[in-house]
Design a protein around this motif. Structure first.
Motif, mmCIF file in Angstrom:
data_model
loop_
_atom_site.group_PDB
_atom_site.id
_atom_site.type_symbol
_atom_site.label_atom_id
_atom_site.label_comp_id
_atom_site.label_asym_id
_atom_site.label_seq_id
_atom_site.Cartn_x
_atom_site.Cartn_y
_atom_site.Cartn_z
ATOM 1 N N GLY A 19 15.864 25.431 9.253
ATOM 2 C CA GLY A 19 16.759 24.279 9.129
ATOM 3 C C GLY A 19 17.125 23.702 10.478
ATOM 4 O O GLY A 19 16.798 24.249 11.521
ATOM 5 N N GLY A 20 17.822 22.588 10.427
ATOM 6 C CA GLY A 20 18.266 21.976 11.670
ATOM 7 C C GLY A 20 19.325 20.921 11.436
ATOM 8 O O GLY A 20 19.707 20.633 10.300
ATOM 9 N N GLU B 274 12.627 18.905 9.977
ATOM 10 C CA GLU B 274 12.835 20.233 10.564
ATOM 11 C C GLU B 274 11.757 21.212 10.116
ATOM 12 O O GLU B 274 11.327 22.067 10.891
ATOM 13 N N GLU C 54 8.772 20.437 12.232
ATOM 14 C CA GLU C 54 8.959 20.850 13.631
ATOM 15 C C GLU C 54 8.905 22.368 13.803
ATOM 16 O O GLU C 54 8.230 22.873 14.695
ATOM 17 N N GLU C 55 9.634 23.085 12.930
ATOM 18 C CA GLU C 55 9.818 24.517 13.149
ATOM 19 C C GLU C 55 8.753 25.394 12.489
ATOM 20 O O GLU C 55 8.447 26.470 12.995
ATOM 21 N N ASP D 126 9.051 24.119 18.080
ATOM 22 C CA ASP D 126 10.384 23.768 18.571
ATOM 23 C C ASP D 126 11.115 25.041 19.017
ATOM 24 O O ASP D 126 10.569 25.797 19.812
ATOM 25 N N ASP D 127 12.294 25.321 18.506
ATOM 26 C CA ASP D 127 13.029 26.511 18.950
ATOM 27 C C ASP D 127 12.719 27.746 18.101
ATOM 28 O O ASP D 127 13.355 28.785 18.251
HETATM 29 MG MG MG Z 1 15.185 22.324 14.668
#
Ligand code: MG
Ligand code: RP5
Ligand code: MG
Length: 268
Positions: A152-153, A168, A171-172, A233-234
């Motif tokens: 999630g984000g 998200e 991205e993740e 991403d992170d």
């Molecule tokens: Mg994110």
């Protein structure tokens, strides 16, 4: 009333010891000699996605409202604001200021819960000995705490939650390597399983996480089988978890997969 645990009594952001608050003294209306430290990360100052410093004369937030394009409305109802600082709706956390969160008050996120059934070599759905089928959920490993979490984000200012969920996830969990349109059909059919407060380690007395969690379920697994999952991403890893009460996840994400198991009539 729910008692937050993750955002209480630990060390904040590997830096600051939270003031100890025991179970009976969480609620704001219970009087005690409460002296939490103040913390506002310097890294937030000047960031376009973050509020101005709390002592900046230009910081005039409209709490409990849609403030320009920043949503400061809580899913939990109206929260109190004392000395221009919003109060955590679930009580004391042992630290004031916004800590490392971008916004004072609610910080809105969205969590996609992408699921399918566990299957054996013959493609039959695997059942637990309790008779319920076993659900698999796509999770990531977070770079910050190294815990396993939903991908999630944060909801960007003015962004639709349905857009955040897909963005998200790409991205993740797909490292940005897919066109959004390829997920459109799958992400069009979601079931909301939770909307509200998240017991997140970054929460403070004046800033906290909230989420909308939506389950996207692939009944026969054929769509998800075609995707190439890769952390981005992170996120630092991809983990398919088998849903059960024993799964430990970041913040209160275990509660979200519990709700998903109930919805899908899966083993928990
Ligand atoms: Mg994110
Ligand atoms: C959690 O933090 C939410 O449930 C969501 O998964 C996440 C959003 O923060 P980032 O992943 O962007 O750090 O409270
Ligand atoms: Mg994230």
């Amino acid at each position: 009333i729910f008692k937050h645990i993750v955002c209480r009594n630990g060390i904040y952001a590997n830096k600051i010891q939270r003031f100890i608050v025991d179970d009976e003294r969480i609620q704001w209306n219970i009087d005690f000699d409460y002296k939490p430290p103040f913390y506002e990360s310097e890294g937030l100052i000047g960031k376009p996605w973050a509020d101005l410093a709390s002592d900046d004369p230009n910081f005039k937030p409209q709490f409990n409202a849609i403030d320009g394009n920043v949503n400061r409305v809580s899913h939990t109802g109206d929260y109190k604001v004392v000395n221009n600082l919003p109060l955590n709706p679930f009580g004391r956390t042992g630290i004031t200021g916004r800590g490392i969160l971008g916004r004072y008050g609610p910080n809105h996120a969205a969590d996609p819960i992408v699921s399918t059934w566990k299957r054996d070599r013959n493609n039959e759905i695997v059942k637990h000995e309790d008779g319920y089928p076993i659900l698999r959920v796509l999770c990531i490993q977070r770079g910050d705490t190294k815990e396993i979490a939903l991908p999630g984000g944060m909801v960007d200012p003015g962004e639709q939650v349905s857009v955040t969920l897909k963005r998200e996830f790409i991205e993740e969990a797909l490292n940005g390597k897919i066109q959004e349109s390829e997920l459109d059909d799958f992400f069009n059919k979601g079931d909301e399983v939770y909307k509200g407060y998240v017991d997140d380690p970054r929460n403070t007395d004046n800033a906290w996480m909230e989420t909308v969690a939506v389950n996207f379920h692939d009944e026969d697994g054929t769509f998800l089988n075609k995707l190439k999952f890769e952390a981005g991403d992170d996120a630092i890893g991809i983990h398919w978890i088998e849903v059960s009460k024993d799964v430990k996840l970041y913040a209160s994400h275990a509660k979200l997969i519990k709700a998903t198991a109930a919805l899908r009539k899966a083993h928990f």
